[in-house]
Design an enzyme around this catalytic site. Structure first.
Site, mmCIF file in Angstrom:
data_model
loop_
_atom_site.group_PDB
_atom_site.id
_atom_site.type_symbol
_atom_site.label_atom_id
_atom_site.label_comp_id
_atom_site.label_asym_id
_atom_site.label_seq_id
_atom_site.Cartn_x
_atom_site.Cartn_y
_atom_site.Cartn_z
ATOM 1 N N GLU A 40 3.552 -8.848 -11.216
ATOM 2 C CA GLU A 40 2.364 -9.435 -11.838
ATOM 3 C C GLU A 40 2.115 -8.777 -13.199
ATOM 4 O OE1 GLU A 40 -2.379 -10.094 -10.742
ATOM 5 O OE2 GLU A 40 -1.281 -8.432 -9.822
ATOM 6 N N LYS A 106 -3.284 -17.996 -11.212
ATOM 7 C CA LYS A 106 -3.830 -17.259 -10.068
ATOM 8 C C LYS A 106 -5.192 -17.808 -9.660
ATOM 9 C CE LYS A 106 -4.849 -12.444 -8.721
ATOM 10 N NZ LYS A 106 -4.924 -11.060 -9.259
ATOM 11 N N CYS A 140 -0.595 -11.692 -6.160
ATOM 12 C CA CYS A 140 -1.347 -10.518 -5.707
ATOM 13 C C CYS A 140 -2.493 -10.833 -4.735
ATOM 14 C CB CYS A 140 -1.852 -9.750 -6.931
ATOM 15 S SG CYS A 140 -2.197 -7.994 -6.582
#
Length: 255
Positions: A40, A106, A140
């Protein structure tokens, strides 16, 4: 499909040095591979200062990824900070060998670090079709929210790229295993190592799990690049033998 995972210490907010590092590691890969996975925010570290290091979709990192993908004849994926129409996104790019790009923004922003205050959340799940595989790329904190990752698309591979601190490593390991088991899918998790400017320590624990939740590659610590072969035939055979996905709940996810 042959996949390479690169677990690395990141230089804080220095895209040039990070690109140079990853280019060296990628060029050192001696075998032919189909997919290379980076962490990430691999050019900057997990920073809340996007205005100083963000790029556009025509920026240096995107062009760099396209160039490397073509040179290696391999897809490359990982997330970077992208500015678009006045908004900042933690954007995971999937760059195909010919340079085509698909992306996922995300969805679950990490409120504990104030990510939602400076980044805009994505709304759309992405399924990439590549070499006969259906791949779901996530980032994540998405790992903690199983509804969004639920395998309603019959994907074969779930990828998480992360900046997941050492202090919560046990959760990283447990949740990756759970996602593999519940979705009857291969799971690849790529995390970073080192220490960031906020004093957070990272030990990686990048790993690969199969559709039963068993390790194909056990969690790795420290700086490392490793290659793994994923077998879709075995996945299909497993799903025929144990058709758990046929009994999943039907639901509609609202934005």
């Amino acid at each position: 499909m042959q996949v390479v995972l690169i677990q690395a210490p990141l230089v804080w907010e220095n895209p040039k040095l990070n690109r140079d590092y990853f280019e060296e590691r990628i060029n050192a890969i001696s075998e032919n591979v189909d997919l290379i996975v980076l962490p990430e925010m691999f050019t900057t570290g997990f920073t809340m200062n996007p205005s100083t290091v963000s790029e556009t979709m025509q920026g240096e990192t995107v062009l760099w990824m396209q160039s490397l993908a073509k040179a290696r004849n391999s897809a490359i994926t990982g997330s970077i900070i992208v500015e678009e129409k006045g908004n900042f996104y933690n954007r995971m790019l999937f760059v195909f060998p010919l340079g085509e790009i698909q992306h996922y923004d995300k969805r679950h922003l990490f409120t504990l670090a104030g990510e939602e205050k400076v980044y805009t959340a994505g709304t759309q799940k992405l399924i990439v079709e590549y070499l006969g595989w259906k791949i779901c790329p996530l980032v994540c904190y998405d790992l903690r929210f199983p509804v969004f990752s639920r395998n309603v698309e019959e994907y074969d591979l779930l990828i998480y790229v992360a900046s997941w601190p050492k202090v919560r490593t046990s959760a990283w390991d447990a949740l990756l295993k759970a996602r593999a088991i519940e979705n009857v899918s291969y799971v690849v998790g790529v995390n970073r190592t080192g220490e960031d400017a906020s004093g957070h320590n990272y030990i990686g624990h990048s790993q690969v799990l199969d559709y039963l939740g068993d390790y194909v590659v056990v969690p790795q610590e420290e700086e490392v690049a490793f290659s793994v072969k994923l077998d879709k035939t075995k996945l299909i055979e497993m799903r025929k033998k144990f058709s758990f996905l046929n009994d999943r709940d039907v639901f509609e996810l609202k934005n």
